[in-house]
Design an enzyme around this catalytic site. Structure first.
Site, PDB file in Angstrom:
ATOM      1  N   LYS A 108      58.020  33.696  54.252  1.00  0.00           N
ATOM      2  CA  LYS A 108      58.644  33.540  55.577  1.00  0.00           C
ATOM      3  C   LYS A 108      58.413  34.787  56.423  1.00  0.00           C
ATOM      4  O   LYS A 108      58.055  34.693  57.596  1.00  0.00           O
ATOM      5  CB  LYS A 108      60.151  33.275  55.421  1.00  0.00           C
ATOM      6  CG  LYS A 108      60.476  31.887  54.912  1.00  0.00           C
ATOM      7  CD  LYS A 108      61.931  31.769  54.470  1.00  0.00           C
ATOM      8  CE  LYS A 108      62.180  30.416  53.819  1.00  0.00           C
ATOM      9  NZ  LYS A 108      63.494  30.305  53.172  1.00  0.00           N
ATOM     10  N   GLN A 149      69.065  33.079  52.462  1.00  0.00           N
ATOM     11  CA  GLN A 149      68.352  32.318  51.444  1.00  0.00           C
ATOM     12  C   GLN A 149      69.331  31.778  50.402  1.00  0.00           C
ATOM     13  O   GLN A 149      70.176  32.507  49.888  1.00  0.00           O
ATOM     14  CB  GLN A 149      67.290  33.225  50.780  1.00  0.00           C
ATOM     15  CG  GLN A 149      66.396  32.523  49.770  1.00  0.00           C
ATOM     16  CD  GLN A 149      65.484  31.474  50.383  1.00  0.00           C
ATOM     17  OE1 GLN A 149      65.054  31.591  51.532  1.00  0.00           O
ATOM     18  NE2 GLN A 149      65.189  30.431  49.626  1.00  0.00           N
ATOM     19  N   ASP A 170      68.389  27.392  60.025  1.00  0.00           N
ATOM     20  CA  ASP A 170      68.348  26.430  58.917  1.00  0.00           C
ATOM     21  C   ASP A 170      69.012  25.108  59.301  1.00  0.00           C
ATOM     22  O   ASP A 170      68.815  24.101  58.615  1.00  0.00           O
ATOM     23  CB  ASP A 170      69.115  26.999  57.713  1.00  0.00           C
ATOM     24  CG  ASP A 170      68.212  27.626  56.671  1.00  0.00           C
ATOM     25  OD1 ASP A 170      67.090  27.120  56.487  1.00  0.00           O
ATOM     26  OD2 ASP A 170      68.631  28.606  56.035  1.00  0.00           O
TER      27      ASP A 170
END
Ligand code: GUN
Length: 293
Positions: A54, A98, A121
Site C-alpha cells: 500500500k 490494518q 476502508d
C-alpha cells in the site's frame, strides 16, 4: 467452454494510471497533495506485506504516504490518541488501520474513532449506514474493486442473479449492498445456508468470500456465470512449498464459468488500487474540489 480470465492486475494498473493523472492535476492546479496514513499494530507477516504494498503504490501514484508502525502491546488509549492526531492532520486525507488488530484492542472502537470522511476502508458505522441507505459513502475497497471488474465485463448488472458467499463486514455485507445498488437480485449465502451448492448454481454473478481454500467447484456454478474469487489462502503443496489459492477451485470452475478472476492477479490488485481511489475521493471531498472523471 473455457472461461475468460479477468485480468485484475491489468485493470488495477489502468485505474492507478487514471488516479496518478488526477493526483498530478490536483497538485498543479490546486496545490493539494492527497495523503494516506496507514497504521499497523504488531508484526503479523501478511499484514506487513500488505502495508508495504500500500505504501509503495501510494507513493507511486504521487500521493504522500505516512506509515505508523506500533508495538503489538500498544494500549487502546495510545492508538486512539494517534487516530485523533491523524484526524486533525491536514496533510492526511485517508486513514487505514490494518486489520486484524491484536486481541486486546477492540476493532469496532478503533475503526469508529476514525473520522468518517477519512475512513478510506469504509468500515466506520457511518459509512456502512450510508452505503445501506443509498447515500454517498466511502465504500470498502475489495467490494468496490469487484464491482468495477463486473461492470467492465458485463456492463449493466440490472436484473442479474447475484450470490455472495460470505457475510463479513469487510467483504460479504458491503458486496451485497453494492450489488443491490446495481439492481441485481441478491442472495447472501454462508456456512449455515441450506443447499448452498444449488443456490450458487442459480447465480449469474457468483462472489466467493467464504475464506476456505478451493471450496467452490464446477458443480456450484451455472454455465456462463461470472465468478469473482475474493479468497486469498496460503496452502502447503505436496512438495512442501506454499502457494496462494482462492476460495474457488480454479481449474474445475474455469471449464464451466463464462469469466473468472484468478488468484493471485484478480481481486487483490484491484483492492489496493481502490484504496488509492478512495484516498483521492476523500481528499477532493475534504477540499471541495471536483475533478473531471
Ligand atoms: N485486513 C485485510 N483486509 C483489510 C482491508 O481491506 N483493510 C484493512 N484495514 N485491513 C485489512
Amino acid at each position: 467452454m473455457s472461461a475468460e480470465i479477468i485480468d485484475g492486475k491489468a485493470a488495477a494498473a489502468r485505474l492507478r494510471g487514471r488516479i496518478a493523472a488526477q493526483v498530478e492535476q490536483l497538485k498543479s492546479e490546486h496545490g493539494i497533495t492527497p495523503g494516506l496514513a496507514v497504521v499497523l499494530v504488531g508484526e503479523d507477516p501478511a499484514s506487513q506485506v500488505y502495508v508495504r504494498t500500500k505504501a509503495r503504490q501510494t507513493a507511486e501514484a504521487g500521493m504522500a504516504s505516512f506509515e505508523h508502525r506500533l508495538d503489538r502491546n500498544t494500549s487502546e488509549k495510545d492508538l486512539l490518541a494517534l487516530i485523533d492526531q491523524l484526524n486533525a492532520d491536514e496533510k492526511v486525507h485517508g486513514i487505514l488501520v490494518q486489520l486484524p488488530l491484536p486481541k486486546h484492542l477492540s476493532e469496532a472502537v478503533v475503526i469508529n474513532a476514525i473520522s468518517p470522511e477519512k475512513d478510506v476502508d469504509g468500515f466506520h458505522i457511518a459509512n456502512a449506514g450510508r452505503l445501506a441507505t443509498g447515500q454517498d459513502a466511502m465504500v470498502p475497497c475489495t467490494p468496490l474493486g469487484c464491482i468495477m471488474m463486473l461492470r467492465e465485463r458485463l456492463g449493466d448488472l440490472s436484473g442479474l442473479n447475484a450470490v455472495v458467499v460470505g457475510r463479513s463486514n469487510i467483504v460479504g455485507k458491503p458486496m451485497a449492498q453494492l450489488l443491490l445498488r446495481e439492481n441485481c437480485t441478491v442472495t447472501t449465502a454462508h456456512s449455515r445456508t441450506r443447499n448452498i451448492e444449488g443456490i450458487c448454481a442459480e447465480a449469474d454473478i457468483l462472489v466467493a468470500a467464504l475464506g476456505r481454500p478451493n471450496t467452490i467447484n464446477a458443480d456450484w456454478v451455472k454455465p456462463g456465470a461470472t465468478v469473482i474469487d475474493v479468497g486469498i489462502n496460503r496452502i502447503e503443496t505436496p512438495d512442501g512449498k506454499t502457494r496462494l489459492v482462492g476460495d474457488v477451485d480454479f481449474d474445475s470452475v474455469r471449464k464451466v464459468a463464462g469469466a473468472i478472476t484468478p488468484v493471485p492477479g484478480g481481486v487483490g490488485p484491484m483492492t489496493v488500487a481502490c484504496l488509492l481511489a478512495n484516498t483521492l475521493t476523500a481528499c477532493t471531498r475534504i477540499h471541495g474540489v471536483s475533478l473531471p472523471a
